[in-house]
Design a protein around this motif. Sequence first.
Motif, PDB file in Angstrom:
ATOM      1  N   LEU A 113       1.678   1.376  -3.522  1.00  0.00           N
ATOM      2  CA  LEU A 113       2.345   0.809  -2.526  1.00  0.00           C
ATOM      3  C   LEU A 113       3.445  -0.071  -2.722  1.00  0.00           C
ATOM      4  N   PRO A 114       2.569  -1.232  -3.942  1.00  0.00           N
ATOM      5  CA  PRO A 114       2.995  -2.400  -3.920  1.00  0.00           C
ATOM      6  C   PRO A 114       4.799  -2.095  -4.697  1.00  0.00           C
ATOM      7  N   GLN A 115       4.429  -0.721  -5.807  1.00  0.00           N
ATOM      8  CA  GLN A 115       5.790  -0.263  -6.010  1.00  0.00           C
ATOM      9  C   GLN A 115       6.659   0.474  -5.324  1.00  0.00           C
ATOM     10  N   LEU A 116       6.268   1.104  -4.274  1.00  0.00           N
ATOM     11  CA  LEU A 116       6.865   1.912  -2.790  1.00  0.00           C
ATOM     12  C   LEU A 116       7.775   0.552  -2.116  1.00  0.00           C
TER      13      LEU A 116
ATOM     14  N   TYR B 166      11.389   0.477  -2.233  1.00  0.00           N
ATOM     15  CA  TYR B 166      12.070   0.589  -0.430  1.00  0.00           C
ATOM     16  C   TYR B 166      13.264  -1.017  -1.291  1.00  0.00           C
ATOM     17  N   ASP B 167      13.074  -1.757  -0.931  1.00  0.00           N
ATOM     18  CA  ASP B 167      14.056  -3.598  -0.966  1.00  0.00           C
ATOM     19  C   ASP B 167      15.215  -3.471  -2.068  1.00  0.00           C
ATOM     20  N   ALA B 168      14.869  -3.267  -2.985  1.00  0.00           N
ATOM     21  CA  ALA B 168      15.620  -2.209  -4.663  1.00  0.00           C
ATOM     22  C   ALA B 168      16.759  -1.565  -4.572  1.00  0.00           C
ATOM     23  N   TRP B 169      16.298  -0.329  -3.384  1.00  0.00           N
ATOM     24  CA  TRP B 169      17.529   0.435  -3.349  1.00  0.00           C
ATOM     25  C   TRP B 169      17.841   1.383  -2.653  1.00  0.00           C
TER      26      TRP B 169
END
Length: 202
Positions: free
Chosen positions: A62-65, A69-72
Motif C-alpha cells: 500500500l505505501p508503494q501504491l 499514485y501521487d507521482a504519476w
Amino acid sequence: MIYVNIRTLIVSIILNSLLLAFYYWGGMKMARINDNLNSISTQYIFYNQKIYIAIMTDSKRLPQLEMIYDAWISNFIKKSYCEGVKFYVRNPINTSNNYIKENFVCIKKLDGDTSRDNLISKLHNAISDFIYKTRADWFLRLCDDSFVNVKSFGRFYSELAQTANPHTDRLIQGNCIYKNRRTIYYIQGGSGIIFSRFSVIN
C-alpha cells in the motif's frame, strides 16, 4: 502565314504557362490540404484510442501504491486517452485514497498457479477485465514499482497510435531480456508490457 504561326505559338506558350501555374498552385494547395487532413486524422486516432493500465501489486504494498499514485497516476487518469488504472491484488486494500479504494481488484486465483505473488492469476484477471469490461484499444501491464513519465508518454502513445492498428495488428512491446548467448529471450514485465487489443484477444 508566318505571322499567324507566331501568334498561335505565343498564345500557346501563354496558355501552357497559365496551365502550369494553375496545376502547380493547385498541387501545392492540395498537398497542404492533404497534410492538414492527415494531421486531423492523426489527432482523431490519437484522441479516440484508449489505454487500460493494470498494475500487479498486493495489499502489503500500500505505501508503494500511494506513492506512485501521487507521482504519476493522479495525472495520468486525467488524460483523454486513459480508460482507467486498476490495481490487481490478492487481498482487499484498506486506504484513505479514494481512487485506490475504488479501483483495486481482488483476483480469483487460478488452479495450479505457483507464480510469485500469483502474478499469473493477476495478469489473467486483468486481461479478462480488459476484454470484457472495457472497450480500450491498448492494454498496459505494469508492476507497482514502475514509473510512467506522463509528459513523455503522450508522445510515445501518439506515435504508437499512428503506426499500429490495435484491432488488426498483433503488437506486444516491452524491454527484451536475452539469456544463454541470446538464444533465449523474453519481455521483462517489471518495466511494463503493452499489448494491442488484437494481440490480447488472439
